[in-house]
Enzyme design. Sequence first.
Site, mmCIF file in Angstrom:
data_model
loop_
_atom_site.group_PDB
_atom_site.id
_atom_site.type_symbol
_atom_site.label_atom_id
_atom_site.label_comp_id
_atom_site.label_asym_id
_atom_site.label_seq_id
_atom_site.Cartn_x
_atom_site.Cartn_y
_atom_site.Cartn_z
ATOM 1 N N HIS A 41 0.820 -1.222 0.000
ATOM 2 C CA HIS A 41 0.000 0.000 0.000
ATOM 3 C C HIS A 41 0.849 1.264 0.000
ATOM 4 O O HIS A 41 0.355 2.339 -0.326
ATOM 5 C CB HIS A 41 -0.992 -0.007 1.176
ATOM 6 C CG HIS A 41 -0.402 0.297 2.514
ATOM 7 N ND1 HIS A 41 -0.071 -0.683 3.432
ATOM 8 C CD2 HIS A 41 -0.077 1.465 3.116
ATOM 9 C CE1 HIS A 41 0.410 -0.117 4.528
ATOM 10 N NE2 HIS A 41 0.419 1.189 4.359
ATOM 11 N N ASP A 71 0.464 -7.654 1.622
ATOM 12 C CA ASP A 71 0.811 -6.230 1.671
ATOM 13 C C ASP A 71 2.329 -6.028 1.656
ATOM 14 O O ASP A 71 2.899 -5.341 2.507
ATOM 15 C CB ASP A 71 0.202 -5.564 2.907
ATOM 16 C CG ASP A 71 0.104 -4.040 2.760
ATOM 17 O OD1 ASP A 71 0.501 -3.517 1.690
ATOM 18 O OD2 ASP A 71 -0.349 -3.376 3.709
ATOM 19 N N SER A 142 4.619 2.817 7.873
ATOM 20 C CA SER A 142 4.266 1.558 7.219
ATOM 21 C C SER A 142 5.418 1.076 6.347
ATOM 22 O O SER A 142 5.987 1.841 5.582
ATOM 23 C CB SER A 142 3.013 1.743 6.344
ATOM 24 O OG SER A 142 1.878 1.969 7.127
#
Length: 367
Positions: A41, A71, A142
Amino acid sequence: MPSTVEIVDSFKDTIIQIATQAGTGTGFYLRQYDLIVTNNHVVDNNAEVTIAGKQFEKALSRVWYTDRKHDLAFLQAPAQVQLPEIKLGEYIRMKDGDPVIAIGHPYGLNYTATQGVISKVDRVREGLKYIQIDAAINPGNSGGPLVNMSGEVIGVNTFIIRGGDNLGFALPEQYLRTALDIYAPYKGKPSTRCHACEFLVLPENIDNGKYCPSCGSEVKLPELPKEEYEPVGVSKTIENILKALGKDIKLAREGVNIWSVKEGSAKIVIRYNPENYFIASDAYLCLLPSDGMKIKPLYQYLLQENYHNKGLVLSCQNQNIVLSRIIYDLDLSQENGELLFRQLFQKADAYDDILKKEHGCLDRVEE
């Protein structure tokens, strides 16, 4: 066993800042595979992103592998840069209550490392195990590594629960190691792992250009677009101005309506907020002098220069000296924009030199 400080310090040169037109995130370099690891992402369907680290300037990086289910994404490492080696640990050895460190370094924020413990080592969400931790994770972190107290990566910081009290989740190392081993024989080829059957899809086996050859699910390879991304409206005008002034637009983009360029030793950050109609340009120069006796004459100099400068303002933000200009978006055109930005760039570089040579200001430390 190394101390927390030693562990954090050993990771500083391997943490990578990642930016796209849509936002920013974190990645980390694994020398064993010669790849940068991050979240899928974070790359946000881009086949090329901007990266930066403590050992190299901003550069473009190719996205080679995407994995929507887990992910994960793997990026091209920077060329001709020797980065330290960090090792993958063994997730299966971890247990509830073990101390961990979440490390990240998103664009625009200080290098961050937060310590906590594993709340639950095998929290299951959507069929996958995640490491639930109480270490604070910033959304921009992230893709950063989750590290054990031996200094080994045991997970990839992946998501948080908004509104939760330090509820962070990391993808365990075992999933990452499997993905790396699957992709390793095809390094340098764009690929994606099917979210349905986990088959590795490559340009030579993709069915009809968009379907997994194993199960028929629709997939998307990280391929460079045939047409370059083109902003619209005021953002397009800003980018055309920066191009005219010799700046590399792909490297300048740091997110939605945010650009960053260098002029000499000064860093200029340009932000456009369509909601309030203003374009804010801040040139970060140097730091205030450490000698307190030089502060008063420095302030006097800044005030005198502000009196003479038209449209430019020198100010202090914490320890930084900043040269700023605000432009109303309806007043911006290609012609006057080139004039105004060129003046800002030239003044920023000149002021940076004057402030350091004549007023004892210090070099700004790059994040």
